[in-house]
Design a protein around this motif. Structure first.
Motif, PDB file in Angstrom:
ATOM      1  N   SER A   1       0.829  -1.212   0.000  1.00  0.00           N
ATOM      2  CA  SER A   1       0.000   0.000   0.000  1.00  0.00           C
ATOM      3  C   SER A   1       0.864   1.263   0.000  1.00  0.00           C
ATOM      4  CB  SER A   1      -0.970   0.001   1.176  1.00  0.00           C
ATOM      5  OG  SER A   1      -0.306  -0.252   2.393  1.00  0.00           O
TER       6      SER A   1
ATOM      7  N   THR B   1      -3.146   5.362   2.073  1.00  0.00           N
ATOM      8  CA  THR B   1      -4.223   4.957   2.985  1.00  0.00           C
ATOM      9  C   THR B   1      -5.602   5.229   2.384  1.00  0.00           C
ATOM     10  OG1 THR B   1      -4.033   7.058   4.160  1.00  0.00           O
ATOM     11  CG2 THR B   1      -2.830   5.182   5.069  1.00  0.00           C
TER      12      THR B   1
ATOM     13  N   LEU C   1      -6.300   2.292   0.249  1.00  0.00           N
ATOM     14  CA  LEU C   1      -6.507   1.143   1.121  1.00  0.00           C
ATOM     15  C   LEU C   1      -7.908   1.191   1.741  1.00  0.00           C
ATOM     16  CD1 LEU C   1      -5.011  -1.349   2.090  1.00  0.00           C
ATOM     17  CD2 LEU C   1      -4.017   0.021   3.919  1.00  0.00           C
TER      18      LEU C   1
ATOM     19  N   HIS D   1      -2.172  -7.969   5.803  1.00  0.00           N
ATOM     20  CA  HIS D   1      -1.363  -7.014   5.036  1.00  0.00           C
ATOM     21  C   HIS D   1       0.035  -7.616   4.915  1.00  0.00           C
ATOM     22  CE1 HIS D   1       0.739  -3.516   3.606  1.00  0.00           C
ATOM     23  NE2 HIS D   1      -0.374  -2.797   3.605  1.00  0.00           N
TER      24      HIS D   1
ATOM     25  N   ASP E   1      -0.013   1.425   7.524  1.00  0.00           N
ATOM     26  CA  ASP E   1      -1.107   2.032   6.773  1.00  0.00           C
ATOM     27  C   ASP E   1      -2.483   1.684   7.319  1.00  0.00           C
ATOM     28  OD1 ASP E   1       0.879   3.104   5.226  1.00  0.00           O
ATOM     29  OD2 ASP E   1       0.438   1.906   3.446  1.00  0.00           O
TER      30      ASP E   1
ATOM     31  N   ALA F   1      -1.872  -2.839  -3.518  1.00  0.00           N
ATOM     32  CA  ALA F   1      -3.045  -2.051  -3.126  1.00  0.00           C
ATOM     33  C   ALA F   1      -3.029  -0.699  -3.834  1.00  0.00           C
ATOM     34  CB  ALA F   1      -3.078  -1.872  -1.611  1.00  0.00           C
ATOM     35  N   THR F   2      -1.843  -0.184  -4.140  1.00  0.00           N
ATOM     36  CA  THR F   2      -1.746   1.104  -4.828  1.00  0.00           C
ATOM     37  C   THR F   2      -2.409   1.060  -6.200  1.00  0.00           C
ATOM     38  OG1 THR F   2       0.450   0.502  -5.637  1.00  0.00           O
ATOM     39  CG2 THR F   2       0.356   1.870  -3.645  1.00  0.00           C
TER      40      THR F   2
ATOM     41  N   TYR G   1      -6.485  -6.608  -4.726  1.00  0.00           N
ATOM     42  CA  TYR G   1      -6.553  -7.319  -3.454  1.00  0.00           C
ATOM     43  C   TYR G   1      -7.062  -8.726  -3.702  1.00  0.00           C
ATOM     44  CZ  TYR G   1     -11.602  -6.293  -3.496  1.00  0.00           C
ATOM     45  OH  TYR G   1     -12.937  -6.204  -3.832  1.00  0.00           O
TER      46      TYR G   1
END
Length: 151
Positions: free
Chosen positions: A9, A13, A16, A34, A41, A130-131, A135
């Motif tokens: 991530s 945030t 996320l 995670h 994060d 996640a960026t 997921y």
């Protein structure tokens, strides 16, 4: 048991938080994993979270907890960021470790490439970064069978 899995991530945030809302929109999450490079994060979200399991990645300075083995609903699951298992070169080292530890699944990040494979009866899963909005969800039934899905 329904488990959300994220990795990489890198301080995003907001992204996320959006992923967590997407996960919850399909049903309650019983646990969240995670896989590093964004160790704090989830804590920075200031949100009510289910139980969280995590490991540190190569960008999580000051953390040495880079490997964890947990048991959820009877399934033994290896968590790692993957840099020490050289996952950018392949998953052979990760698979060997998962076999030695008698794990049903080995979850990793680091490569920023979403991937899922079954080898020797063991799930090897990278939820992707996640960026990039990626997921995974693991559904684990009471007998410990793991059913993964990538998003």
């Amino acid at each position: 048991m329904r488990i959300g899995v994220v990795s990489d991530s890198h301080g995003a945030t907001g992204r996320l938080g959006t992923l967590l809302m997407k996960m919850e929109a399909e049903g309650p999450i019983d646990a969240l994993i995670h896989l590093g490079d964004g160790y704090y994060d989830l804590h920075d979200l200031n949100a009510a979270l289910p139980p969280v399991y995590q490991v540190a990645g190569n960008c999580d300075r000051g953390r040495s907890d880079t490997l964890n083995i947990i048991t959820l609903s009877g399934a033994r699951i290896l968590l790692t960021h993957g840099h020490y298992q050289h996952v950018k070169e392949g998953t052979d080292d990760l698979l060997e470790l998962a076999m030695e530890e008698h794990c049903a699944a080995a979850l990793y990040g680091h490569t920023h490439v979403q991937k899922m494979a079954w080898r020797n009866g063991i799930l090897l899963l990278n939820p992707g970064p996640a960026t990039a909005g990626q997921y995974a969800i693991l559904n684990i039934n009471p007998s410990g069978a793991v059913d993964p899905k990538l998003y």
